[in-house]
Design an enzyme around this catalytic site. Structure first.
Site, short mmCIF file in Angstrom:
data_model
loop_
_atom_site.label_atom_id
_atom_site.label_comp_id
_atom_site.label_asym_id
_atom_site.label_seq_id
_atom_site.Cartn_x
_atom_site.Cartn_y
_atom_site.Cartn_z
N GLU A 81 0.82 -1.21 0.00
CA GLU A 81 0.00 0.00 0.00
C GLU A 81 0.86 1.26 0.00
O GLU A 81 0.60 2.18 -0.75
CB GLU A 81 -0.94 -0.01 1.22
CG GLU A 81 -1.77 1.24 1.38
CD GLU A 81 -2.80 1.44 0.26
OE1 GLU A 81 -3.24 2.59 0.09
OE2 GLU A 81 -3.15 0.48 -0.44
N TYR A 129 11.60 1.73 -9.27
CA TYR A 129 10.89 0.51 -9.65
C TYR A 129 11.39 -0.04 -10.98
O TYR A 129 11.50 -1.25 -11.16
CB TYR A 129 9.38 0.75 -9.68
CG TYR A 129 8.82 1.09 -8.31
CD1 TYR A 129 9.20 0.38 -7.18
CD2 TYR A 129 7.91 2.12 -8.15
CE1 TYR A 129 8.70 0.69 -5.93
CE2 TYR A 129 7.40 2.43 -6.90
CZ TYR A 129 7.80 1.71 -5.79
OH TYR A 129 7.30 2.02 -4.56
#
Length: 155
Positions: A81, A129
């Protein structure tokens, strides 16, 4: 830096980091969660989330909050999250350590997929990422109903 599972005693510092993240994302008024709700939801009879903390001499300086979700196609998955590091310590490797802890948790619990979201303007996070080899999917559109929209929803 010590990376460890979070405890109920960490929640005041965790909540402060959540508020800091909201400021960073230009949405300080969007945090309606409370410390009491986080205590109940994370440490009550049926915990629905877990988290890791990055702890240094000054206390908790980073968090990775996650929960188990389910994919009808793949089965059990882990949803990250939030991954938050206090602003002055970003780009110091703490985020990667927290991400590594969550990825290890995903492996250890045998999930079939790990998912998370990143805002399209958060270039440092996107670069991170991409660097770790994550797939960034531009095919799916996020959909939400707010609390008010749920209250007004008629079936």
């Amino acid at each position: 830096m010590n990376i460890r599972k979070g405890t109920i005693d960490d929640l005041p510092q965790v909540y402060a980091l959540i508020k800091e993240l909201a400021e960073y994302e230009n949405a300080p008024d969007e945090v309606t969660n409370t410390l009491e709700a986080m205590q109940r939801d994370g440490f009550g009879d049926n915990p629905i989330y877990h988290f890791f903390v990055a702890e240094g001499a000054e206390g908790v300086v980073g968090i990775a909050l996650y929960y188990t979700a389910y994919s009808t196609w793949k089965g059990k998955m882990l949803f990250l999250e939030d991954l938050v590091v206090t602003e002055r310590l970003r780009r110091s490797g703490i985020g990667r350590q927290l991400f590594n802890a969550v990825a290890k948790e995903a492996k250890d619990t045998g999930v079939k997929r790990m998912k998370w979201q990143v805002l399209d303007w958060n270039e440092p996070a996107i670069a991170f990422y991409k660097k770790i080899g994550a797939g960034l999917d531009d095919e799916w559109i996020n959909c939400n109903l707010t609390e008010a929209q749920l209250q007004n929803y008629s079936s």
